[in-house]
Design a protein around this motif. Structure first.
Motif, PDB file in Angstrom:
ATOM      1  N   TYR A  82       7.593   1.084   4.430  1.00  0.00           N
ATOM      2  CA  TYR A  82       6.249   0.636   4.064  1.00  0.00           C
ATOM      3  C   TYR A  82       5.414   1.849   3.635  1.00  0.00           C
ATOM      4  CZ  TYR A  82       7.863  -3.288   6.933  1.00  0.00           C
ATOM      5  OH  TYR A  82       8.601  -4.314   7.472  1.00  0.00           O
ATOM      6  N   ARG A  83       4.527   1.602   2.670  1.00  0.00           N
ATOM      7  CA  ARG A  83       3.607   2.628   2.179  1.00  0.00           C
ATOM      8  C   ARG A  83       2.195   2.047   2.107  1.00  0.00           C
ATOM      9  NH1 ARG A  83       6.051   7.066  -0.243  1.00  0.00           N
ATOM     10  NH2 ARG A  83       8.324   6.901  -0.478  1.00  0.00           N
ATOM     11  N   ILE A 158      -8.256  -0.562   2.490  1.00  0.00           N
ATOM     12  CA  ILE A 158      -6.867  -0.329   2.119  1.00  0.00           C
ATOM     13  C   ILE A 158      -6.782  -0.345   0.597  1.00  0.00           C
ATOM     14  CG2 ILE A 158      -4.519  -1.202   2.232  1.00  0.00           C
ATOM     15  CD1 ILE A 158      -5.078  -2.323   4.947  1.00  0.00           C
ATOM     16  N   ALA A 159      -6.494   0.804  -0.003  1.00  0.00           N
ATOM     17  CA  ALA A 159      -6.457   0.902  -1.461  1.00  0.00           C
ATOM     18  C   ALA A 159      -5.184   0.298  -2.031  1.00  0.00           C
ATOM     19  CB  ALA A 159      -6.586   2.365  -1.892  1.00  0.00           C
ATOM     20  N   SER A 160      -4.050   0.489  -1.364  1.00  0.00           N
ATOM     21  CA  SER A 160      -2.782  -0.046  -1.871  1.00  0.00           C
ATOM     22  C   SER A 160      -1.803  -0.169  -0.717  1.00  0.00           C
ATOM     23  CB  SER A 160      -2.189   0.852  -2.961  1.00  0.00           C
ATOM     24  OG  SER A 160      -1.864   2.128  -2.437  1.00  0.00           O
ATOM     25  N   SER A 161      -0.830  -1.066  -0.886  1.00  0.00           N
ATOM     26  CA  SER A 161       0.231  -1.260   0.106  1.00  0.00           C
ATOM     27  C   SER A 161       1.510  -1.617  -0.634  1.00  0.00           C
ATOM     28  CB  SER A 161      -0.133  -2.362   1.109  1.00  0.00           C
ATOM     29  OG  SER A 161      -0.292  -3.605   0.450  1.00  0.00           O
ATOM     30  N   GLN A 162       2.639  -1.164  -0.105  1.00  0.00           N
ATOM     31  CA  GLN A 162       3.932  -1.378  -0.737  1.00  0.00           C
ATOM     32  C   GLN A 162       5.006  -1.540   0.331  1.00  0.00           C
ATOM     33  OE1 GLN A 162       5.024   1.717  -3.488  1.00  0.00           O
ATOM     34  NE2 GLN A 162       7.107   0.953  -3.775  1.00  0.00           N
ATOM     35  N   THR A 163       5.925  -2.469   0.088  1.00  0.00           N
ATOM     36  CA  THR A 163       7.044  -2.725   1.001  1.00  0.00           C
ATOM     37  C   THR A 163       8.341  -2.647   0.215  1.00  0.00           C
ATOM     38  OG1 THR A 163       5.671  -4.186   2.374  1.00  0.00           O
ATOM     39  CG2 THR A 163       8.066  -4.338   2.630  1.00  0.00           C
ATOM     40  N   ASP A 164       9.266  -1.817   0.684  1.00  0.00           N
ATOM     41  CA  ASP A 164      10.578  -1.659   0.067  1.00  0.00           C
ATOM     42  C   ASP A 164      11.648  -2.083   1.067  1.00  0.00           C
ATOM     43  OD1 ASP A 164       9.451  -0.609  -2.259  1.00  0.00           O
ATOM     44  OD2 ASP A 164       9.475   1.425  -1.442  1.00  0.00           O
ATOM     45  N   ALA A 165      12.674  -2.767   0.574  1.00  0.00           N
ATOM     46  CA  ALA A 165      13.787  -3.228   1.417  1.00  0.00           C
ATOM     47  C   ALA A 165      15.096  -2.819   0.773  1.00  0.00           C
ATOM     48  CB  ALA A 165      13.738  -4.742   1.602  1.00  0.00           C
ATOM     49  N   GLU A 166      16.033  -2.371   1.602  1.00  0.00           N
ATOM     50  CA  GLU A 166      17.360  -1.948   1.138  1.00  0.00           C
ATOM     51  C   GLU A 166      18.422  -2.612   2.002  1.00  0.00           C
ATOM     52  OE1 GLU A 166      19.996   2.120   0.368  1.00  0.00           O
ATOM     53  OE2 GLU A 166      17.993   2.220   1.251  1.00  0.00           O
ATOM     54  N   ASP A 167      19.337  -3.323   1.356  1.00  0.00           N
ATOM     55  CA  ASP A 167      20.415  -4.013   2.060  1.00  0.00           C
ATOM     56  C   ASP A 167      21.560  -3.024   2.311  1.00  0.00           C
ATOM     57  OD1 ASP A 167      22.125  -5.780   3.196  1.00  0.00           O
ATOM     58  OD2 ASP A 167      22.382  -7.065   1.449  1.00  0.00           O
ATOM     59  N   LEU A 236       7.335   4.239   7.851  1.00  0.00           N
ATOM     60  CA  LEU A 236       5.969   3.948   7.409  1.00  0.00           C
ATOM     61  C   LEU A 236       5.329   5.251   6.947  1.00  0.00           C
ATOM     62  CD1 LEU A 236       3.440   2.122   7.141  1.00  0.00           C
ATOM     63  CD2 LEU A 236       2.925   2.671   9.525  1.00  0.00           C
ATOM     64  N   THR A 237       4.743   5.222   5.751  1.00  0.00           N
ATOM     65  CA  THR A 237       4.027   6.373   5.190  1.00  0.00           C
ATOM     66  C   THR A 237       2.600   5.945   4.887  1.00  0.00           C
ATOM     67  OG1 THR A 237       6.072   7.237   4.211  1.00  0.00           O
ATOM     68  CG2 THR A 237       3.990   8.098   3.369  1.00  0.00           C
ATOM     69  N   ILE A 238       1.647   6.663   5.460  1.00  0.00           N
ATOM     70  CA  ILE A 238       0.225   6.364   5.267  1.00  0.00           C
ATOM     71  C   ILE A 238      -0.433   7.560   4.606  1.00  0.00           C
ATOM     72  CG2 ILE A 238      -1.919   5.624   6.355  1.00  0.00           C
ATOM     73  CD1 ILE A 238      -0.349   4.610   8.700  1.00  0.00           C
ATOM     74  N   THR A 239      -1.131   7.303   3.510  1.00  0.00           N
ATOM     75  CA  THR A 239      -1.885   8.338   2.807  1.00  0.00           C
ATOM     76  C   THR A 239      -3.370   8.072   3.011  1.00  0.00           C
ATOM     77  OG1 THR A 239      -0.132   8.572   1.164  1.00  0.00           O
ATOM     78  CG2 THR A 239      -2.293   9.452   0.600  1.00  0.00           C
ATOM     79  N   TYR A 240      -4.068   9.052   3.547  1.00  0.00           N
ATOM     80  CA  TYR A 240      -5.514   8.954   3.775  1.00  0.00           C
ATOM     81  C   TYR A 240      -6.208   9.816   2.722  1.00  0.00           C
ATOM     82  CZ  TYR A 240      -3.422   7.943   8.351  1.00  0.00           C
ATOM     83  OH  TYR A 240      -2.633   7.476   9.375  1.00  0.00           O
ATOM     84  N   GLN A 241      -7.211   9.242   2.053  1.00  0.00           N
ATOM     85  CA  GLN A 241      -7.929   9.988   1.028  1.00  0.00           C
ATOM     86  C   GLN A 241      -9.411   9.624   1.085  1.00  0.00           C
ATOM     87  OE1 GLN A 241      -5.872   8.822  -2.489  1.00  0.00           O
ATOM     88  NE2 GLN A 241      -6.549   6.682  -2.411  1.00  0.00           N
ATOM     89  N   SER A 242     -10.236  10.628   0.827  1.00  0.00           N
ATOM     90  CA  SER A 242     -11.677  10.395   0.840  1.00  0.00           C
ATOM     91  C   SER A 242     -12.076   9.653  -0.418  1.00  0.00           C
ATOM     92  CB  SER A 242     -12.425  11.731   0.931  1.00  0.00           C
ATOM     93  OG  SER A 242     -12.052  12.571  -0.140  1.00  0.00           O
ATOM     94  N   GLU A 243     -12.868   8.616  -0.248  1.00  0.00           N
ATOM     95  CA  GLU A 243     -13.291   7.801  -1.385  1.00  0.00           C
ATOM     96  C   GLU A 243     -14.494   8.429  -2.062  1.00  0.00           C
ATOM     97  OE1 GLU A 243     -14.341   4.001   0.037  1.00  0.00           O
ATOM     98  OE2 GLU A 243     -15.810   4.708   1.484  1.00  0.00           O
TER      99      GLU A 243
END
Length: 310
Positions: A82-83, A158-167, A236-243
């Motif tokens: 997750y990102r 929350i500016a963006s969210s992404q979910t990746d899955a690998e079988d 899980l990768t979370i990026t924090y940035q000042s708006e």
């Protein structure tokens, strides 16, 4: 059922007679010392026959009782990652990152593990940070559900969210099959080394082969553990940035910002002039002497051409 047992007994009798004949031929051709390696394999048909009988017995029992056989629960072989990107006020970036780090540490290393954490600051109004962690799916589900509320409470979003899955089912199956094959080969080499009496060179060659197989076996076990760990714990990768806020707080904000930035504009202009002088100074040091020499040469030449008065 009786017919199955009779067929199995007949097959075993034929296999034993054929094996004895083949073993005598191999002993005559290769010697009795090399035949002991082949005595390890014939245990498989008996085990497969027992498994077949057990399956038929369970099938007959299930058919007589009328109850369906319990279905085998499939094991998950999907690795998730997750990102998230959070826009926060500049003074809340590191605070939120530290809060999430503390939550992961509090959960324990068996539930959550921190893979990396970093922070960058470009002045007072530009701050960014990144947090990478790995945790169990249950803990991550609860953690991700609370991210939006935490961002809202801090004045962000929350500016963006992404979910990746690998079988990883194929990788797991291939690695497990290779592991079983290597374990079988290792056991056969150990038994051959323990029971075989022959020249020293052959014993040393068997030991080297056993060491090579053991090394591949350890590497395969490590690879299998990594694959299972990827399935058991998600990343899980979370990026924090000042708006960046474009709206002004009052009608006097443009004037205040102009006065606040006037010194910066003045220094920027002065810096540009310094760069300009620094770039032109070497040219002036070369062009001024060359121009003076050219002017003097023209004057001397003109004086020579001009006739002198009597």
């Amino acid at each position: 059922m009786r017919r199955t047992w009779m067929m199995g007994a007949l097959a075993i009798a034929l296999g034993v007679s054929a094996c004895d004949g083949g073993r005598e031929d191999l002993a005559a051709e290769y010697g009795s010392a090399d035949v002991s390696m082949l005595e390890i394999a014939p245990a498989a048909p008996a085990e497969s026959l027992k498994a077949t009988d057990a399956a038929e017995t369970s099938a007959e029992a299930g058919g007589s009782s009328g109850a369906p056989a319990p279905a085998v629960q499939p094991v998950s072989t999907i690795a998730y990652s997750y990102r998230y990107a959070l826009d926060l006020p500049s003074d809340q970036v590191n605070t939120m990152r530290s809060r999430h780090e503390a939550a992961c540490v509090e959960a324990g290393s068996r539930v959550c593990q921190i893979l990396g954490s970093e922070s960058q600051a470009y002045g007072d109004d530009r701050v960014s940070a990144t947090l990478r962690l790995r945790a169990t799916p249950a803990w991550l589900t609860t953690f991700r559900a609370g991210l939006e509320g935490q961002a809202d409470d801090a004045g962000g979003r929350i500016a963006s969210s992404q979910t990746d899955a690998e079988d990883l089912s194929r990788s797991l199956t291939d690695t497990e099959a290779r592991l079983r094959a290597l374990e079988t080969l290792r056991d056969r080499l150990q038994q051959l080394l323990a029971t075989r009496s022959g020249p020293l060179e052959q014993l040393l060659q068997t030991e080297r082969e056993l060491a090579r197989v053991q090394g591949e076996l350890d590497a395969t076990r490590s690879a299998l553990a990594v694959l299972r760990d990827r399935v058991a714990m998600s990343q899980l990768t979370i990026t924090y940035q000042s708006e960046t806020r474009f709206a002004s707080n009052s009608v006097f904000s443009p004037v205040g910002n102009a006065f606040a930035n006037s010194l910066r504009v003045f220094m920027a202009t002065l810096g540009g002039l310094i760069y300009l002088v620094a770039g032109l100074l070497p040219l002036l040091l070369i062009l001024v002497p060359v121009g003076w020499l050219v002017r003097r040469w023209v004057r001397i030449r003109r004086d020579r051409r001009t006739p002198k008065a009597p």
